[in-house]
Structures are given as C-alpha cells and as structure tokens.
Design an enzyme around this catalytic site. Structure first.
Site, PDB file in Angstrom:
ATOM      1  N   GLU A  90       6.026 -24.030  26.282  1.00  0.00           N
ATOM      2  CA  GLU A  90       4.780 -24.029  25.503  1.00  0.00           C
ATOM      3  C   GLU A  90       5.039 -24.616  24.121  1.00  0.00           C
ATOM      4  O   GLU A  90       5.993 -24.180  23.466  1.00  0.00           O
ATOM      5  CB  GLU A  90       4.249 -22.601  25.379  1.00  0.00           C
ATOM      6  CG  GLU A  90       3.845 -22.010  26.714  1.00  0.00           C
ATOM      7  CD  GLU A  90       3.469 -20.523  26.628  1.00  0.00           C
ATOM      8  OE1 GLU A  90       3.578 -19.926  25.544  1.00  0.00           O
ATOM      9  OE2 GLU A  90       3.086 -19.969  27.665  1.00  0.00           O
ATOM     10  N   HIS A 142      -1.977 -20.189  25.750  1.00  0.00           N
ATOM     11  CA  HIS A 142      -1.427 -18.829  25.567  1.00  0.00           C
ATOM     12  C   HIS A 142      -2.330 -18.053  24.608  1.00  0.00           C
ATOM     13  O   HIS A 142      -1.890 -17.554  23.568  1.00  0.00           O
ATOM     14  CB  HIS A 142       0.021 -18.868  25.064  1.00  0.00           C
ATOM     15  CG  HIS A 142       0.733 -17.561  25.292  1.00  0.00           C
ATOM     16  ND1 HIS A 142       2.071 -17.469  25.572  1.00  0.00           N
ATOM     17  CD2 HIS A 142       0.281 -16.276  25.289  1.00  0.00           C
ATOM     18  CE1 HIS A 142       2.417 -16.202  25.727  1.00  0.00           C
ATOM     19  NE2 HIS A 142       1.340 -15.449  25.552  1.00  0.00           N
ATOM     20  N   ARG A 190       3.327 -14.607  32.152  1.00  0.00           N
ATOM     21  CA  ARG A 190       4.296 -15.456  31.458  1.00  0.00           C
ATOM     22  C   ARG A 190       4.504 -16.714  32.294  1.00  0.00           C
ATOM     23  O   ARG A 190       4.588 -16.648  33.533  1.00  0.00           O
ATOM     24  CB  ARG A 190       5.642 -14.735  31.290  1.00  0.00           C
ATOM     25  CG  ARG A 190       5.687 -13.731  30.150  1.00  0.00           C
ATOM     26  CD  ARG A 190       5.612 -14.424  28.780  1.00  0.00           C
ATOM     27  NE  ARG A 190       5.685 -13.487  27.657  1.00  0.00           N
ATOM     28  CZ  ARG A 190       4.634 -12.906  27.081  1.00  0.00           C
ATOM     29  NH1 ARG A 190       3.415 -13.142  27.515  1.00  0.00           N
ATOM     30  NH2 ARG A 190       4.806 -12.085  26.056  1.00  0.00           N
TER      31      ARG A 190
HETATM   32  P1  NAI Z   1       2.423  -3.164  32.008  1.00  0.00           P
HETATM   33  O1  NAI Z   1       3.839  -2.814  31.749  1.00  0.00           O
HETATM   34  O2  NAI Z   1       1.389  -2.135  31.749  1.00  0.00           O
HETATM   35  O3  NAI Z   1       2.239  -3.659  33.524  1.00  0.00           O
HETATM   36  C1  NAI Z   1       3.147  -4.505  34.178  1.00  0.00           C
HETATM   37  C2  NAI Z   1       3.182  -4.111  35.654  1.00  0.00           C
HETATM   38  O4  NAI Z   1       3.964  -5.077  36.349  1.00  0.00           O
HETATM   39  C3  NAI Z   1       3.817  -2.739  35.901  1.00  0.00           C
HETATM   40  O5  NAI Z   1       2.951  -1.911  36.659  1.00  0.00           O
HETATM   41  C4  NAI Z   1       5.080  -3.068  36.653  1.00  0.00           C
HETATM   42  O6  NAI Z   1       5.445  -2.071  37.607  1.00  0.00           O
HETATM   43  C5  NAI Z   1       4.693  -4.381  37.330  1.00  0.00           C
HETATM   44  N1  NAI Z   1       5.842  -5.139  37.795  1.00  0.00           N
HETATM   45  C6  NAI Z   1       7.097  -5.210  37.266  1.00  0.00           C
HETATM   46  N2  NAI Z   1       7.881  -5.987  38.026  1.00  0.00           N
HETATM   47  C7  NAI Z   1       7.120  -6.433  39.064  1.00  0.00           C
HETATM   48  C8  NAI Z   1       7.372  -7.264  40.180  1.00  0.00           C
HETATM   49  N3  NAI Z   1       8.580  -7.787  40.404  1.00  0.00           N
HETATM   50  N4  NAI Z   1       6.360  -7.509  41.031  1.00  0.00           N
HETATM   51  C9  NAI Z   1       5.134  -6.977  40.837  1.00  0.00           C
HETATM   52  N5  NAI Z   1       4.833  -6.156  39.793  1.00  0.00           N
HETATM   53  C10 NAI Z   1       5.820  -5.901  38.913  1.00  0.00           C
HETATM   54  O7  NAI Z   1       2.134  -4.473  31.143  1.00  0.00           O
HETATM   55  P2  NAI Z   1       0.723  -5.075  30.734  1.00  0.00           P
HETATM   56  O8  NAI Z   1       0.297  -4.526  29.435  1.00  0.00           O
HETATM   57  O9  NAI Z   1      -0.200  -4.962  31.879  1.00  0.00           O
HETATM   58  O10 NAI Z   1       1.151  -6.601  30.482  1.00  0.00           O
HETATM   59  C11 NAI Z   1       1.625  -7.391  31.552  1.00  0.00           C
HETATM   60  C12 NAI Z   1       2.195  -8.707  31.042  1.00  0.00           C
HETATM   61  O11 NAI Z   1       1.164  -9.519  30.519  1.00  0.00           O
HETATM   62  C13 NAI Z   1       3.173  -8.559  29.863  1.00  0.00           C
HETATM   63  O12 NAI Z   1       4.493  -8.254  30.288  1.00  0.00           O
HETATM   64  C14 NAI Z   1       3.090  -9.908  29.176  1.00  0.00           C
HETATM   65  O13 NAI Z   1       4.129 -10.744  29.606  1.00  0.00           O
HETATM   66  C15 NAI Z   1       1.740 -10.452  29.631  1.00  0.00           C
HETATM   67  N6  NAI Z   1       0.834 -10.643  28.496  1.00  0.00           N
HETATM   68  C16 NAI Z   1       0.302 -11.870  28.283  1.00  0.00           C
HETATM   69  C17 NAI Z   1      -0.559 -12.096  27.240  1.00  0.00           C
HETATM   70  C18 NAI Z   1      -1.211 -13.415  27.016  1.00  0.00           C
HETATM   71  O14 NAI Z   1      -1.775 -13.646  25.943  1.00  0.00           O
HETATM   72  N7  NAI Z   1      -1.210 -14.313  27.976  1.00  0.00           N
HETATM   73  C19 NAI Z   1      -0.869 -11.018  26.276  1.00  0.00           C
HETATM   74  C20 NAI Z   1      -0.315  -9.742  26.637  1.00  0.00           C
HETATM   75  C21 NAI Z   1       0.529  -9.582  27.703  1.00  0.00           C
END
Ligand code: NAI
Length: 336
Positions: free
Chosen positions: A268, A296, A239
């Site tokens: 954005e 994005h 993000r």
């Molecule tokens: P997920 O929930 O599987 O993984 C997120 C990880 O981040 C978790 O392991 C969590 O423990 C960790 N985390 C939380 N707070 C943290 C911190 N302060 N420091 C370090 N790690 C921390 O989520 P997933 O599916 O891997 O997605 C991650 C992010 O990707 C989403 O939240 C979303 O914002 C972003 N995203 C972006 C997209 C795009 O098109 N650019 C599309 C899909 C997701």
C-alpha cells in the site's frame, strides 16, 4: 510522563491525546516513515509509545526503549509490531480494538453492495457517456442480494457486525473461524464450516475479517480460490497480505471469481505495475465493473478517528496506572 508518537496520522499537536491523558503528560509527536527518522533521544526518553501503522516496530531498535512501559497500537491490527520481541523486553503491547468496528463492517457491506447493485459501474459508465450508457443491464455483477450466502472468514467483532448487516439484507450467513467455541453458530444462528474450503465453496460473497498472522498470510491463494463457488465476490477489509494478489488476478481473469472489492492490498499504495492494478486502471473490458478499490479507508470516519485517538491515550494511561486493557502480548505492565 512522556508519550512518544513516532508515526502520527493527524496534523494537530495531539490535542485529543492531551485532553485524554490529563495534566503532567508530555507528548513527543513525529510524522516519521522510518524509525530512524525519530531522534534516538526520543526513543530512549519515552515512558510509552503510541504506534500507528507506518513504521515497522521490530528489530534491534526496540533496545532503545529503555524507559518504555507500554506500546499502544492506535488501531486493531498489530501486525507491524513484533509483539514477542516487545514481550521479551518486558513491554506490554495493547491495541485499540473498539474504535471503528461498525465503520469497517459498514465499508465491507458498502463494497459488496456497490458491486452487486452495480453502483460504481453505472457511475463510471455514465460519466464516460451520459446518454449512450443510460442502460440498466451493463454491470457484470448485479444480482439479487436477498437469498445470497454471505461468507465470513473471522467472526470476531467486525466479522459479526458485517454478518448481522448481511442478515438484515436477507442473506444467509456462513462463517469460518476455528478459534470460536463449538455452539457459537447456534448463539448467532449462522451456518458454520470447519474448513476454509467449505466456506469458499458455500458462499456467494466472501468477506475477510481475520487478523494477519503467520497462518492467514496468503490464506486466500490459488488453492482457496480454486475451491470458491463460481462467480463469487471477494471482499477484503482485513489485511492485504491475507490475499495472494497474483492468485486473485488469475482467478478473476479465468472467470472463476466474479469480482473483488479490496480496501487493503499486500503493498500500500499499490504497485502500479502489478498486472491486476494495470488492467483495472486501464479498465480493460474483462475487468470493468468487477474490481473495486479503496485506500485502506474502511476504518475511517471523523468520529472513528476521534475515538481512536482518545482511546489510544486512555489505553496508555490505564497501563501506566497498572490496569492494562487490551494487552495482546501477555505482559503485565510495570506500575509506577
Ligand atoms: P477480532 O480479533 O475481534 O476478530 C478476528 C477474528 O478472526 C477472531 O474471531 C479470530 O478467531 C478470527 N481468526 C483468527 N485466525 C483465523 C483464521 N486463520 N481463520 C479464520 N478466522 C480467524 O478483530 P476485529 O476487530 O474483528 O478486526 C479484524 C481485522 O480487521 C483486524 O485484525 C485488522 O487487521 C482488520 N482491520 C482493518 C481495518 C481497515 O481499515 N481496513 C480497520 C480495523 C481492522
């Protein structure tokens, strides 16, 4: 059964959603930018809402969801929904975490490779001068990928997929994720740091895969960037607001950070007058070949969109049947 889609990001009449939901379900589809663009009656009449990213689902308007029994975020990140406020009204919020995991991981790696192999820079230079720019030694960030350290912030679904891809390129993987249990590093065979500063200091490439939360907002700011390994490349497909764009501008300008690839931005589309965006657009010599943007789009492929839409409708139907999946605010749906 009435499902409201206020800020739909597709052009058809919810054909995929209708097929997934089955008979007896009505869809009320809008392409609104603000919640006020959707008729009040639509909010009041719906049994479920499928939310995209455009509207901010927060504030007193939630009171209009009188019949609503579930809100489903058609996406992974749910930072545009006040999930606590929804919980306060007894409305479960679910996301769709498993539609574009590999697409985002592929995009992060593609951005890293485009910079480290100079792909985008060669193309831009050759387009400007196909004959004079026929040289291999001009892109500023070209380096041997094998043996570099790939640092992951947030080793969740996407972070893990990106890390496995990086390992396949012969990179060493290091991660920072305070929520993972001790020993996760041994299961994966990745290095682990206990602080963000150590991750920044130890990685040649840093790829962000954490959610946007109160803790991660602005996390990659002046302090984190000052700790970064000189010449580091920052990749952000998480993000935009996780990165302080002003601080990144400063770190790129003074040369501490080698390059950045940003799929997401704090605002954005970007503010054209931000100094970083201005310098990049003008291809000022100091930034040429060092900054890559995409709109994005990391999640996007025709296949991921089909999965997202189908799974969004399936998630609504599961919750309405009393068998919720991927609830992110701890509310048990009302059945019936
Ligand atoms: P997920 O929930 O599987 O993984 C997120 C990880 O981040 C978790 O392991 C969590 O423990 C960790 N985390 C939380 N707070 C943290 C911190 N302060 N420091 C370090 N790690 C921390 O989520 P997933 O599916 O891997 O997605 C991650 C992010 O990707 C989403 O939240 C979303 O914002 C972003 N995203 C972006 C997209 C795009 O098109 N650019 C599309 C899909 C997701």
């Amino acid at each position: 059964m009435r499902i409201l889609i206020p800020d739909a990001q597709f052009l058809d009449d919810a054909e995929i959603e209708r097929a997934a939901a089955g008979p007896g379900v009505t869809f009320d589809v809008h392409r609104a930018v603000r919640e006020t663009d959707v008729p009040e009656a639509s909010w009041r009449a719906c049994d479920a809402v499928i939310c995209y990213h455009v509207i901010q689902y927060r504030g007193p308007w939630l009171d209009r969801l009188e019949r609503c029994r579930v809100m489903v975020r058609a996406g992974v990140g749910f930072d545009n929904i006040d999930i606590a406020a929804a919980a306060g009204r007894g409305i479960p919020v679910c996301n769709v975490p498993d539609y574009g995991t590999t697409d985002v991981a592929d995009h992060a790696i593609a951005m890293m490779m485009a910079l480290t192999r100079g792909v985008a820079a060669y193309d831009a230079q050759l387009r400007a001068d196909p004959v004079g720019a026929w040289r291999f030694d001009t892109p500023p960030l070209v380096r041997r990928v094998r043996g570099q350290t790939f640092g992951v912030v947030g080793l969740g679904r996407i972070g893990t997929a990106a890390a496995l891809r990086a390992r396949a390129f012969g990179m060493d993987v290091l991660f920072y994720d305070p929520a993972l249990p001790s020993g996760a590093e041994l299961s994966f065979g990745f290095g682990r740091t206990r602080s963000l500063a150590d991750l920044m200091a130890g990685a040649d490439i840093v790829s962000l895969h954490c959610p946007l939360t109160g803790e991660t907002r602005g996390m990659i700011g002046a302090e984190a960037l000052a700790a970064s390994r000189p010449g580091q490349i920052l990749v952000n497909t998480a993000r935009g607001a996780v990165v302080d764009l002003d601080a990144l501008f400063g770190a790129l300008k003074d040369g501490r950070v080698g390059g950045a690839a940003l799929d997401v931005l704090p605002v954005e589309p970007p503010e054209p007058d931000h100094p970083l965006i201005r310098a990049w657009k003008a291809q000022e010599p100091w930034i040429a070949g060092r900054l890559l943007l995409s709109p994005h789009a990391a999640f996007y492929s025709p296949s991921s969109i089909v999965d997202l839409r189908r799974k969004s409708a399936e998630t609504v139907m599961a919750a309405l049947a009393g068998e919720p999946i991927n609830c992110v605010n701890g509310v048990v749906p009302r059945h019936g």
